[in-house]
Motif scaffolding. Structure first.
Motif, PDB file in Angstrom:
ATOM      1  N   SER A   1      -9.813 -13.582  -8.715  1.00 24.36           N
ATOM      2  CA  SER A   1     -10.334 -14.939  -8.788  1.00 24.36           C
ATOM      3  C   SER A   1     -10.602 -15.440  -7.380  1.00 24.36           C
ATOM      4  O   SER A   1     -10.319 -14.757  -6.392  1.00 24.36           O
ATOM      5  N   SER A   2     -11.105 -16.650  -7.290  1.00 25.83           N
ATOM      6  CA  SER A   2     -11.355 -17.247  -5.977  1.00 25.83           C
ATOM      7  C   SER A   2     -10.047 -17.501  -5.227  1.00 25.83           C
ATOM      8  O   SER A   2     -10.056 -17.698  -4.014  1.00 25.83           O
ATOM      9  N   ASP A   3      -8.929 -17.471  -5.935  1.00 23.48           N
ATOM     10  CA  ASP A   3      -7.633 -17.649  -5.291  1.00 23.48           C
ATOM     11  C   ASP A   3      -7.062 -16.332  -4.774  1.00 23.48           C
ATOM     12  O   ASP A   3      -6.033 -16.332  -4.098  1.00 23.48           O
ATOM     13  N   GLY A   4      -7.712 -15.224  -5.107  1.00 19.99           N
ATOM     14  CA  GLY A   4      -7.246 -13.932  -4.636  1.00 19.99           C
ATOM     15  C   GLY A   4      -7.010 -12.956  -5.769  1.00 19.99           C
ATOM     16  O   GLY A   4      -7.420 -13.180  -6.913  1.00 19.99           O
TER      17      GLY A   4
ATOM     18  N   GLU B   1      -4.448 -10.791  -8.210  1.00 27.92           N
ATOM     19  CA  GLU B   1      -3.117 -10.686  -8.792  1.00 27.92           C
ATOM     20  C   GLU B   1      -2.815  -9.210  -9.035  1.00 27.92           C
ATOM     21  O   GLU B   1      -3.656  -8.478  -9.552  1.00 27.92           O
TER      22      GLU B   1
ATOM     23  N   TYR C   1      -8.151 -10.553   1.948  1.00 29.03           N
ATOM     24  CA  TYR C   1      -8.225 -12.011   2.007  1.00 29.03           C
ATOM     25  C   TYR C   1      -9.660 -12.499   1.910  1.00 29.03           C
ATOM     26  O   TYR C   1     -10.184 -13.170   2.799  1.00 29.03           O
TER      27      TYR C   1
ATOM     28  N   PRO D   1     -12.402 -14.218  -1.132  1.00 27.95           N
ATOM     29  CA  PRO D   1     -12.400 -14.790  -2.481  1.00 27.95           C
ATOM     30  C   PRO D   1     -13.336 -14.087  -3.447  1.00 27.95           C
ATOM     31  O   PRO D   1     -13.307 -14.374  -4.639  1.00 27.95           O
TER      32      PRO D   1
END
Length: 271
Positions: A132-135, A137, A218, A220
């Motif tokens: 996701s845009s948060d990284g 998982e 790192y 997105p």
């Protein structure tokens, strides 16, 4: 006598900067049986520090100086098709991002005499669960025990079984990936005459420039990840991914279910 890290020493290690974020895999698991500390896993002199950068060393097989502990390590008897696995030291939960993989190498005779210089094949892997845009998982996050099926096609004999976690938080530069790995000694009971493939040598399986090892995480916009090393054997198992609705043909690349669902779900992992 096998050396052990006792609880007071473990607590002192926790006071060392970075010790809590490092780990190793001294416990072998067979179904629900968690064996003793380094009872069936070869000890090493690397301790809780990660392996970094030296992809040409024989110690990449089972960790630093591990062969010297082979004769004092027991051999666990398992049956092809059993669920086996590893546990981290003192229940340490993995927080470093990155993939986990498991390799087998058959000894020509007694595994106590085997240095791991033969062929290796991969039987299980665990990559990202979502992008996701948060990284990214990762399936390993927050877990301390990892179990997986020993393929029912595994031929009989003595083996080294090698668990490997590759931490990618510093892997944007060559040599920055951190490797955490250990080997257990097992004897497989089986009627199979299958020939595992593809096979690799360790060292030789990695050069450090693989897109899944030299990897700047790192960003997105990542939507897939290439697992290092060979495909999982047997290929009918496919590459393991813990996400809903992931089906298709194994390709060696992990993709988010909402982006490109390519892989067949397989394997069991417990916490």
């Amino acid at each position: 006598m096998r050396s052990r890290i006792h609880l007071p020493l473990a607590l002192s290690l926790a006071s060392i900067p970075g010790a809590l974020s490092h780990y190793f895999f001294p416990y072998f698991i067979d179904n629900t049986n968690v064996t003793d500390y380094y009872e069936y896993v070869r000890e090493d002199t690397q301790g809780y520090m990660p392996w970094k950068g030296n992809y040409d060393s024989d110690d990449l097989r089972c960790n630093t100086d591990s062969f010297q502990y082979a004769n004092q390590t027991d051999v666990y008897k398992v049956k092809a098709g059993d669920t086996i696995g590893f546990g981290t030291d003192f229940g340490a939960q993995i927080e470093h991002p990155g993939p986990m993989q498991v390799y087998l190498s058959k000894a020509p005779g007694d595994v106590h005499d085997y240095d791991g210089s033969g062929d290796w094949f991969k039987i299980w892997e665990l990559g990202p669960t979502s992008f996701s845009s948060d990284g990214i998982e990762w399936g390993v996050t927050g877990r301390s025990n990892f179990t997986f099926p020993l393929p029912k096609e595994t031929p009989p004999g003595h083996y080294l079984v090698r668990i490997e976690h590759i931490a990618l938080h510093g892997a944007g530069d060559f040599g920055g990936a951190e490797f955490y790995f250990n080997c257990a000694q097992i004897e497989v009971e089986s009627d199979s005459t299958a020939i595992p493939e593809p096979v690799v040598k360790i060292p030789g399986v990695y050069d450090g420039y693989e897109p899944g090892i030299l990897f700047y995480m790192y960003r997105p916009y990542w939507h897939n990840y290439s697992m290092p090393g060979p495909l999982v054997w047997p290929q009918s198992i496919g590459n393991s991914i813990y996400a809903e609705g992931v089906t298709g043909t194994p390709t060696g690349t992990w993709s988010a279910p909402a982006v490109t669902p390519l892989l067949t779900s397989a394997g069991v992992m417990s916490q």
